[in-house]
Design a protein around this motif. Structure first.
Motif, PDB file in Angstrom:
ATOM      1  N   LEU A   1       0.863  -1.178   0.000  1.00 46.63           N
ATOM      2  CA  LEU A   1       0.000   0.000   0.000  1.00 46.63           C
ATOM      3  C   LEU A   1       0.900   1.228   0.000  1.00 46.63           C
TER       4      LEU A   1
ATOM      5  N   CYS B   1      -2.249   4.873   3.720  1.00 44.46           N
ATOM      6  CA  CYS B   1      -1.568   4.184   4.815  1.00 44.46           C
ATOM      7  C   CYS B   1      -2.099   4.637   6.169  1.00 44.46           C
TER       8      CYS B   1
ATOM      9  N   PRO C   1      -4.031  -1.634  -4.155  1.00 44.48           N
ATOM     10  CA  PRO C   1      -3.420  -0.393  -3.656  1.00 44.48           C
ATOM     11  C   PRO C   1      -3.615   0.797  -4.586  1.00 44.48           C
TER      12      PRO C   1
ATOM     13  N   SER D   1      -6.912   2.205  -3.735  1.00 40.31           N
ATOM     14  CA  SER D   1      -6.837   2.930  -2.466  1.00 40.31           C
ATOM     15  C   SER D   1      -6.209   4.305  -2.659  1.00 40.31           C
TER      16      SER D   1
ATOM     17  N   GLU E   1     -10.388   2.384   2.439  1.00 44.96           N
ATOM     18  CA  GLU E   1      -9.941   1.790   3.710  1.00 44.96           C
ATOM     19  C   GLU E   1     -10.998   1.907   4.799  1.00 44.96           C
TER      20      GLU E   1
END
Length: 325
Positions: A54, A60, A188, A191, A199
């Motif tokens: 990620l 994160c 990722p 994201s 998330e």
């Protein structure tokens, strides 16, 4: 020394021999990292499917806050003069959870992330997967007349999916349902494109999208599909009415259904819709420009609906304060 061997400490630096090889590569004008870091990526990262990388500050940080993923280690770019703000919060959160922290240089992060924009922050994490829609809860239309679920059929571009999820979270969509078949996984890249919204957002999947829509319609939900600006070759159906999103009145729980980037809604899903929403253009359009990118269309359609939610709540509040006749 490998990254795996460095887990006992907070900082990773290449050995003398490795540093000299990096220097020779740099003098030859090769891209930073090169073969050495390609081998580093193969040797030191877990096998495919076990963990993924990620990247990006917001993804994160939100992943750590949400605690939905297993985090193997945090990688913070070395060389920065101190860590402040969200980066310092990342470090504190990792230390509280006993997550190993490494401080590789930017070249190593660039190579590990395959030159994605990582902002100096990466994490090795377990994959994030949608849950079965049966876990979404049995929300009935009577619970809230302005529930809004976003349904996505066959979105395949990870950046489109991420942008759609970011808009959906920002505008207040309650849940997101995706078709398992031909849909982009929650990678990722998704994201990062969602600024980390994936998330913290509830994302579910179904194996039979048309059946899901029909079941929700029987429960009293409105199933509203979408279509581009009508053109001479646009599919038409006398059974599914089309209305502009600016004229749509949101007065009951609704499923807003968006289709694939290229082909739109499949015939089976389109036939399961009770209404089709469209976005009217502001000018006469030449052939080929009759539609919008799916993430742009999602933002316009969701804003058109969700802006009514505020008016609805204000009207309801006003009604509660009216004196009895």
């Amino acid at each position: 020394m490998t990254l795996r061997a460095a887990l006992g400490g907070a900082t990773w630096r290449p050995s003398g021999a490795l540093a000299r090889r990096f220097s020779r590569t740099a003098r030859r004008g090769a891209r930073p990292g090169g073969e050495e870091l390609s081998r580093l990526r193969r040797d030191d990262l877990p096998s495919a499917g076990a963990l993924e990388l990620l990247f990006g500050l917001s993804p994160c940080l939100l992943a750590l806050r949400a605690a939905r993923r297993r985090v193997a280690r945090l990688l913070l770019q070395a060389g920065r003069s101190g860590l402040h703000g969200e980066r310092a919060e990342l470090l504190r959160a990792a230390e509280l959870r006993d997550i190993p922290v490494l401080r590789p240089r930017r070249q190593q992060l660039d190579a590990l992330c395959r030159h994605q924009v990582h902002q100096g922050v990466c994490m090795e994490v377990s994959p994030l997967r949608p849950r079965p829609w049966t876990e979404a809860g049995d929300a009935s239309p009577g619970d809230d007349p302005q529930q809004l679920w976003l349904v996505l059929e066959g979105l395949q571009d990870p950046r489109n999916l991420g942008a759609v999820l970011r808009s959906a979270y920002f505008l207040g969509v309650d849940k997101v349902i995706t078709s398992r078949r031909n849909s982009c996984p929650l990678t990722p890249v998704v994201s990062k494109a969602s600024a980390g919204a994936v998330e913290v957002m509830d994302v579910f999947f179904t194996d039979h999208l048309a059946g899901f829509l029909q079941a929700k319609a029987r429960q009293g939900w409105l199933v509203a599909g979408t279509q581009g600006c009508p053109g001479p070759e646009s599919p038409r159906s006398s059974e599914v009415p089309v209305t502009s999103c600016s004229e749509f009145l949101w007065d009951r729980p609704t499923l807003l259904v968006l289709g694939n980037e290229g082909s739109g809604l499949s015939p089976e899903v389109r036939a399961s819709c009770q209404l089709l929403l469209s976005i009217l253009p502001g000018r006469q359009l030449p052939p080929g420009l009759e539609s919008l990118n799916v993430s742009v269309a999602a933002g316009i359609l969701l804003h058109s609906l969700c802006s009514q939610r505020k008016g609805f709540l204000e009207e309801k509040k006003r009604g509660q304060h009216l004196p009895d006749p």
